[in-house]
Motif scaffolding. Structure first.
Motif, mmCIF file in Angstrom:
data_model
loop_
_atom_site.group_PDB
_atom_site.id
_atom_site.type_symbol
_atom_site.label_atom_id
_atom_site.label_comp_id
_atom_site.label_asym_id
_atom_site.label_seq_id
_atom_site.Cartn_x
_atom_site.Cartn_y
_atom_site.Cartn_z
ATOM 1 N N PHE A 161 0.837 -1.199 0.000
ATOM 2 C CA PHE A 161 0.000 0.000 0.000
ATOM 3 C C PHE A 161 0.878 1.256 0.000
ATOM 4 N N SER A 162 1.854 1.257 -0.872
ATOM 5 C CA SER A 162 2.745 2.404 -0.997
ATOM 6 C C SER A 162 1.935 3.653 -1.341
ATOM 7 N N GLY A 163 2.257 4.762 -0.667
ATOM 8 C CA GLY A 163 1.520 6.000 -0.876
ATOM 9 C C GLY A 163 0.468 6.251 0.179
ATOM 10 N N TYR A 164 0.188 5.227 0.997
ATOM 11 C CA TYR A 164 -0.763 5.369 2.100
ATOM 12 C C TYR A 164 0.007 5.541 3.410
ATOM 13 N N SER A 165 -0.632 6.146 4.389
ATOM 14 C CA SER A 165 -0.070 6.236 5.732
ATOM 15 C C SER A 165 -0.450 4.957 6.472
#
Length: 531
Positions: free
Chosen positions: A147-151
């Motif tokens: 989930f790259s781009g998510y916190s």
């Protein structure tokens, strides 16, 4: 705008209405208060990794049953990537499939999440993924990269290592776990996999490297150390989701707590080494005997104490070996200057003895779950092949008849090879190379093990040995057997069999009591197994 599926269908589109029902799994609902506009930035993702035996199943049932209310409040507990035992709905492992997707970079689950977020147009601020499998899986921290781009934030609950080892072993033996254990506790404790899991620094360090120390939240699974002395209250605090405190809790049966004593656990361990008809039969065996043993003890006024399989010496040794681990965690993750992570040990439960009636209950349950007489089936197939061989050798047969018999012989031998010979042969070869714990997993579920461990390096060979295609064959050609089965049922006057065969012909073929009929069903429908 009122958040009502029916009105959204009128105002926006039927597609959004489908989304509302599909992602919330709820009856049509309507809130009276207008919703404030929300920015379309990506929501944070909270990953609850367990650990195992720290109330994870109860939290998952809570989130599952309150999914619609949570979604309306902007919290999404995804309805995909979940593992449930089909015959025992109280047994689940949460979003365990996300770890597989992350490790293999399979985009399906991520695409589903992103499609749902696009439809909800900024109304979701938090996604919660929960699975104790994230604690067991060595590379589950790759979910953060998935989930790259998510916190991404991680929440972990830890309990005393001696109590964890006791609870986890009893779960693996008598809880109906996917990878059942049939070895004594002392042997299981020495396994490298067990020793790795006792070092809580391993998963915590991996998650720190993936999401940063500021996003790793460590909690202690002890009532005195839980916020509000309550697990759900503490979970709401850890996830910064006060909405959880306003929702109804699930029933007590949804807790995955131990239900049998240490003596009963040991009895089941002996039966775990025996063969079962299939995995669901084993799960049903565990559920059957658990309920029957509990009922028998209740009827006779006998207690069913919680299991404790550790001696005092072993428990002390486990905690002594974990002392440095716990001090580091207490200092690094909880900021405790005194470096004390856990409180004192809980009182050891009382022991109990087994009664002959209980042994009878377990034996009878196994009789219902064990596989049919494979030797009898094999002897019948042997006889058929011998008959075919004699016919092939006979000079009186015509050329076309010989060809037909050769095809029959090859067909029977082919299925014999795949289903009754190939796995034992593979086991003989694999035993020389594999570690004992992996070899036991292979013997427990050979097809599933092959797909999980061999498919990436040898996809063609794995697919050839353990095919995972449509069980009805290419272009679903095996459906041609259905009218034949319907006609046969009509001729023999067995209408009820006709209905069952039409609804699920493979299930019908696999569950015939007569071994010869099952063999015929195997020839008609060679693919597809009961799971």
């Amino acid at each position: 705008m009122k958040f009502c599926c029916k009105k959204l269908w009128i105002v926006q589109s039927s597609h959004y209405s489908w989304h509302c029902q599909h992602y919330a799994r709820n009856e049509l609902v309507e809130t009276s208060e207008p919703q404030a506009p929300v920015s379309h930035r990506k929501p944070r993702i909270v990953v609850h990794i367990g650990a195992t035996k720290t109330g994870s199943t109860y939290i998952q049932h809570f989130l599952e049953k309150n999914r619609p209310a949570l979604l309306r409040a902007g919290v999404w507990f995804p309805e995909i990537g979940l593992y449930w035992q089909s015959t025992r709905p109280h047994k689940q492992a949460g979003h365990s499939k996300f770890s597989w997707a992350a490790v293999n970079n399979h985009p399906g689950l991520r695409e589903h999440i992103e499609a749902g977020l696009a439809l909800m147009k900024g109304k979701v601020h938090t996604i919660v993924l929960s699975s104790e499998a994230f604690f067991l899986h060595e590379y589950a921290h790759r979910i953060a990269e998935y989930f790259s781009g998510y916190s991404v934030e991680m929440v972990a609950y830890l309990r005393r290592q001696d109590e964890w080892a006791n609870a986890q072993y009893c779960e693996f033996v008598a809880g109906g776990a996917v990878g059942r254990v049939d070895i004594p506790f002392a042997e299981w404790l020495k396994l490298p996999e067990t020793q790795r899991r006792l070092d809580y620094r391993v998963p915590l360090s991996a998650w720190v490297s993936a999401v940063g120390a500021e996003n790793v939240n460590v909690r202690v699974f002890e009532k005195a150390q839980l916020y509000g002395n309550d697990l759900l209250t503490d979970f709401a605090e850890a996830t910064k989701l006060p909405i959880l405190l306003d929702l109804p809790e699930p029933v007590a049966d949804d807790r995955n707590s131990a239900r049998l004593s240490a003596a009963h656990v040991e009895l089941i361990r002996i039966f775990n080494s025996r063969p079962f008809y299939d995995r669901d039969s084993y799960f049903n065996f565990i559920e059957d005997i658990t309920r029957k043993l509990q009922a028998w003890r209740a009827d006779h006024g006998l207690p069913m104490p919680k299991p404790w399989v550790l001696s005092e010496e072993v428990a002390l040794e486990i905690m002594a070996n974990a002392e440095a681990v716990n001090r580091e965690i207490a200092s690094t993750y909880l900021g405790r200057k005194e470096e004390i992570l856990f409180g004192p040990a809980s009182p050891v439960p009382e022991s109990t003895i087994l009664y002959s009636e209980e042994l009878t209950l377990v034996s009878e349950a196994y009789e219902r779950a064990k596989p049919s007489d494979v030797l009898a089936l094999n002897s019948k197939l042997d006889a058929r092949m011998t008959t075919s061989r004699r016919k092939l050798d006979s000079p009186r047969k015509s050329k076309s008849s010989k060809k037909g018999n050769q095809r029959q012989k090859l067909l029977i031998m082919g299925f014999w090879l795949i289903y009754w010979v190939l796995t034992p042969v593979l086991a003989t070869v694999y035993a020389r190379r594999a570690k004992p714990e992996k070899f036991r997993k292979f013997l427990s579920e050979p097809a599933e093990f092959a797909r999980n461990h061999w498919a990436k390096r040898h996809p063609f060979v794995t697919g050839l040995i353990y095919p995972n295609a449509d069980p009805m064959g290419p272009f679903r050609i095996l459906r041609a057997w259905k009218p034949v089965m319907r006609k046969f049922a009509k001729i023999t006057g067995r209408a009820r069999f006709s209905k069952a065969a039409m609804e699920n012909p493979i299930l019908f073929a696999r569950t015939r009591r007569n071994p010869l009929k099952r063999a015929i069903g195997r020839l008609m429908f060679p693919c597809g197994e009961l799971r």
